[in-house]
Design an enzyme around this catalytic site. Sequence first.
Site, PDB file in Angstrom:
ATOM      1  N   SER A   8     -11.694  -5.459  33.670  1.00 56.19           N
ATOM      2  CA  SER A   8     -11.545  -6.878  34.001  1.00 56.19           C
ATOM      3  C   SER A   8     -11.214  -7.720  32.781  1.00 56.19           C
ATOM      4  O   SER A   8     -11.887  -8.694  32.473  1.00 56.19           O
ATOM      5  CB  SER A   8     -12.829  -7.396  34.650  1.00 56.19           C
ATOM      6  OG  SER A   8     -13.954  -7.080  33.876  1.00 56.19           O
ATOM      7  N   CYS A   9     -10.182  -7.321  32.072  1.00 60.94           N
ATOM      8  CA  CYS A   9      -9.803  -7.997  30.823  1.00 60.94           C
ATOM      9  C   CYS A   9      -8.964  -9.249  31.098  1.00 60.94           C
ATOM     10  O   CYS A   9      -8.536  -9.489  32.209  1.00 60.94           O
ATOM     11  CB  CYS A   9      -9.013  -7.025  29.947  1.00 60.94           C
ATOM     12  SG  CYS A   9      -9.810  -5.408  29.778  1.00 60.94           S
ATOM     13  N   THR A  10      -8.733 -10.029  30.041  1.00 60.13           N
ATOM     14  CA  THR A  10      -7.835 -11.175  30.114  1.00 60.13           C
ATOM     15  C   THR A  10      -6.923 -11.139  28.895  1.00 60.13           C
ATOM     16  O   THR A  10      -7.385 -10.912  27.773  1.00 60.13           O
ATOM     17  CB  THR A  10      -8.616 -12.499  30.129  1.00 60.13           C
ATOM     18  OG1 THR A  10      -9.594 -12.470  31.164  1.00 60.13           O
ATOM     19  CG2 THR A  10      -7.669 -13.674  30.350  1.00 60.13           C
TER      20      THR A  10
END
Length: 475
Positions: A8-10
């Site tokens: 769940s990276c950005t």
Amino acid sequence: MFSSKHSSCTTILVGKKASYDGSTIIARNEDAGDAVNPKKFVVVEPEDQPRNYQSKLTKFSVKLPDNPLRYTSVPDAVPDKGVWGEAGINAHNVAMSATETITTNSRVIGADPFEKDGLGEEDLLTITLPYINSAREGVQRVGKLLEKYGTYESNGILFSDVNEIWYMETAGGHHWVAQRIPDDAYVIAPNQTGIQEIDFDDPDSFMFSKDLRKFAQEHHLNPTSHFNFRKVFGSDTQLDRHYNTPRAWYGQRYFDPESVKDKTPMSNDLPFICHANRKITIEDIKFVLSSHYQDTPYDPFAPGADYKTVPYRPIGINRNQELSILQLRPGIPSAYSAIQWLTFASNPFNTLTPFFTNVVNTPDCYRDTTETLDSHNAYWANRLISLIAADHYQALMQDIEDYQLKEMGYAHERIAQVDQQMAEKEASGSHVVRALGQANARTADHVMKATEDLLTKLVVKASQDLPGSFTREHY
């Protein structure tokens, strides 16, 4: 099929004409499925690079070339489930971050199923970064690997050199597209397929798997009269509107409020390629990648807020493990132009440390992360700070913000000092490498001391207001 534990990276990408100093900048939070996933910062020398690579999550294996470059990496401290190198810069000043887990739809995976024994985030940095001489070569290498071996997940992959930034997205098990980010633009990618209109006749701006257009036609994947990669290969779900698009909305709101004045956190038509109303700094990127919807009704740290009922997933969360901002600076000798800004644990409560990457080793407080808690280690000290601060946000954030301001000022000062030292010495070859390693160690020692001091201050303050507190003043 495996789902990535780092899921769940950005991502933020900033073109050289959009950045404050002409650098190309790529950045990404690495977020794990669990709150604690210890990370370390290392340099991989050519003699330490495997020649026959074997994944630990799948049966994927590949023979690697015999001429790897030295590169930095931020792998898991405990390698039982693979390397997960995540982000680094190689000896030719090519940067890579892998991966931004993204979404797809059932029609795509029905037409091109995932490969359960393919490659994935665990593998990609290790089998790519040591073998590329430009951002474009990075896309080409990964594209060939995807077409041959396939992948078990959908991912976005970041590449940059001092001239170009490329963002690559996979589609199904074997297909992919990549777009060169315009020099005057920025991108925020929040776990969702992002690339939009593809120009198949513009090789300077787009690369793609050789049968991409034919594949989409044969399987009736394209619901439009043009070729919008997001519409064809992406998703538009309830999860996207609560987990993904709000992050892009908040970042775009920060860089140019006017651009989203008619949008909401759940808008499904936010643009991929964006333009800010000012030049973008390292501090801007850190702010967005630490953000939790400040100054909106959705901030889980606002007074009286219940984090369990906040409708949108913030960017800065307890599951942040590391943030690397990879900066390739123009007009500076290539021997010391590349910087990997790094921090560990939850981003609202940490600060960045700048490391020159043309080195053969990293400071031990960033390198020697253990599986068990050690407050003299950068990962664990920051993890403890985030644990304390999250429960005492209003009482402790002024101390944390003072620390962040002071240490970011020190970081910029250190970069200027080291640049000047290198220019005055006119050092070359091993002399530069040695001097940069010594400079990194001094920088790390300073930031680590400041971090330990902050940890002590927070423990003392938080301990004054706990259940069971008792003083004579109660009588």
